[in-house]
Scaffold this motif. Structure first.
Motif, short mmCIF file in Angstrom:
data_model
loop_
_atom_site.label_atom_id
_atom_site.label_comp_id
_atom_site.label_asym_id
_atom_site.label_seq_id
_atom_site.Cartn_x
_atom_site.Cartn_y
_atom_site.Cartn_z
N ALA A 21 0.86 -1.19 0.00
CA ALA A 21 0.00 0.00 0.00
C ALA A 21 0.90 1.23 0.00
O ALA A 21 1.68 1.44 0.92
CB ALA A 21 -0.90 0.00 1.22
N ASP A 22 0.79 2.03 -1.05
CA ASP A 22 1.57 3.27 -1.16
C ASP A 22 0.67 4.42 -0.70
O ASP A 22 -0.22 4.83 -1.42
CB ASP A 22 2.03 3.47 -2.60
N LEU A 23 0.92 4.90 0.51
CA LEU A 23 0.08 5.94 1.11
C LEU A 23 0.59 7.32 0.75
O LEU A 23 1.80 7.58 0.82
CB LEU A 23 0.08 5.81 2.64
N LYS A 24 -0.33 8.20 0.36
CA LYS A 24 0.00 9.59 0.07
C LYS A 24 -0.67 10.44 1.14
O LYS A 24 -1.88 10.37 1.33
CB LYS A 24 -0.52 10.01 -1.31
N ASN A 25 0.14 11.24 1.84
CA ASN A 25 -0.38 12.09 2.91
C ASN A 25 -0.36 13.54 2.47
O ASN A 25 0.47 13.95 1.66
CB ASN A 25 0.48 11.94 4.17
N GLY A 26 -1.24 14.34 3.06
CA GLY A 26 -1.25 15.77 2.83
C GLY A 26 -0.28 16.45 3.80
O GLY A 26 0.42 15.80 4.58
N GLY A 27 -0.22 17.77 3.76
CA GLY A 27 0.69 18.52 4.62
C GLY A 27 0.45 18.29 6.09
O GLY A 27 1.38 18.07 6.87
N ALA A 28 -0.82 18.32 6.52
CA ALA A 28 -1.14 18.09 7.92
C ALA A 28 -0.81 16.65 8.34
O ALA A 28 -0.38 16.40 9.46
CB ALA A 28 -2.61 18.38 8.19
N GLY A 29 -0.98 15.72 7.41
CA GLY A 29 -0.65 14.32 7.70
C GLY A 29 0.83 14.13 7.93
O GLY A 29 1.24 13.41 8.83
N TRP A 30 1.66 14.79 7.11
CA TRP A 30 3.11 14.70 7.30
C TRP A 30 3.52 15.34 8.62
O TRP A 30 4.39 14.83 9.33
CB TRP A 30 3.85 15.35 6.14
N LEU A 31 2.90 16.45 8.97
CA LEU A 31 3.21 17.11 10.24
C LEU A 31 2.90 16.18 11.41
O LEU A 31 3.69 16.05 12.35
CB LEU A 31 2.43 18.41 10.36
N ALA A 32 1.76 15.49 11.34
CA ALA A 32 1.39 14.54 12.39
C ALA A 32 2.40 13.40 12.47
O ALA A 32 2.82 13.00 13.55
CB ALA A 32 -0.01 14.00 12.15
N LEU A 33 2.79 12.86 11.31
CA LEU A 33 3.74 11.75 11.29
C LEU A 33 5.09 12.15 11.86
O LEU A 33 5.72 11.40 12.61
CB LEU A 33 3.91 11.23 9.86
N PHE A 34 5.55 13.34 11.53
CA PHE A 34 6.83 13.82 12.06
C PHE A 34 6.79 14.01 13.57
O PHE A 34 7.82 13.97 14.24
CB PHE A 34 7.25 15.12 11.39
N ASN A 35 5.60 14.22 14.12
CA ASN A 35 5.46 14.38 15.56
C ASN A 35 5.07 13.08 16.26
O ASN A 35 4.67 13.10 17.42
CB ASN A 35 4.42 15.47 15.86
N GLY A 36 5.16 11.96 15.55
CA GLY A 36 4.91 10.65 16.15
C GLY A 36 3.45 10.27 16.28
O GLY A 36 3.12 9.36 17.03
N MET A 37 2.58 10.93 15.54
CA MET A 37 1.15 10.63 15.60
C MET A 37 0.73 9.90 14.33
O MET A 37 1.46 9.87 13.35
CB MET A 37 0.36 11.94 15.75
N SER A 38 -0.46 9.32 14.35
CA SER A 38 -1.01 8.68 13.17
C SER A 38 -1.77 9.71 12.35
O SER A 38 -2.25 10.71 12.88
CB SER A 38 -1.99 7.57 13.56
N SER A 39 -1.89 9.46 11.06
CA SER A 39 -2.68 10.33 10.21
C SER A 39 -3.42 9.49 9.19
O SER A 39 -2.98 8.40 8.83
CB SER A 39 -1.80 11.36 9.51
N THR A 40 -4.55 9.98 8.73
CA THR A 40 -5.31 9.30 7.70
C THR A 40 -4.75 9.74 6.35
O THR A 40 -4.66 10.94 6.09
CB THR A 40 -6.81 9.66 7.79
N PRO A 41 -4.37 8.80 5.49
CA PRO A 41 -3.82 9.18 4.19
C PRO A 41 -4.88 9.83 3.30
O PRO A 41 -6.08 9.67 3.53
CB PRO A 41 -3.35 7.85 3.60
N LYS A 42 -4.44 10.55 2.29
CA LYS A 42 -5.34 11.21 1.33
C LYS A 42 -5.65 10.29 0.15
O LYS A 42 -6.69 10.41 -0.48
CB LYS A 42 -4.72 12.50 0.79
N ARG A 43 -4.71 9.39 -0.17
CA ARG A 43 -4.87 8.49 -1.31
C ARG A 43 -4.00 7.27 -1.07
O ARG A 43 -2.93 7.37 -0.48
CB ARG A 43 -4.43 9.19 -2.59
N ILE A 44 -4.46 6.11 -1.54
CA ILE A 44 -3.68 4.87 -1.43
C ILE A 44 -3.66 4.19 -2.79
O ILE A 44 -4.71 4.03 -3.42
CB ILE A 44 -4.27 3.90 -0.39
N ALA A 45 -2.48 3.78 -3.21
CA ALA A 45 -2.32 2.97 -4.42
C ALA A 45 -1.87 1.58 -3.97
O ALA A 45 -0.89 1.45 -3.24
CB ALA A 45 -1.30 3.59 -5.36
N PHE A 46 -2.59 0.55 -4.39
CA PHE A 46 -2.27 -0.83 -4.03
C PHE A 46 -1.55 -1.49 -5.20
O PHE A 46 -2.04 -1.51 -6.32
CB PHE A 46 -3.54 -1.61 -3.69
#
Length: 79
Positions: A21-46
């Motif tokens: 699963a290739d997850l694509k995150n938005g800006g807020a998603g990347w910010l959450a990931l960098f801070n050790g939190m989970s984020s909901t991806p914007k798009r997934i390519a299987f």
């Protein structure tokens, strides 16, 4: 079992262990990931990791929420 897209060569669906699963995150998603939190991806390519075919790309909120804590995917009961 629901009718989901599958790899043409092997018949694997998004829940098969060889599918990547290739997850694509938005800006807020990347910010959450960098801070050790989970984020909901914007798009997934299987993609089937055996043959390399990308057989499904989704923006369905229900599927995206299942991959919020990837690789710990919450599969539906009928998967």
């Amino acid at each position: 079992m629901p009718d989901r897209p599958r790899c043409a060569a092997h018949g694997h669906d998004r829940y098969h262990h060889t599918v990547r699963a290739d997850l694509k995150n938005g800006g807020a998603g990347w910010l959450a990931l960098f801070n050790g939190m989970s984020s909901t991806p914007k798009r997934i390519a299987f993609t089937c990791s055996v043959c390399g075919e990308t057989f499904e790309v989704t923006r369905d909120p229900e599927v995206l929420s299942q991959y919020r804590r990837y690789p710990y995917v919450r599969k539906p009961d009928d998967a």
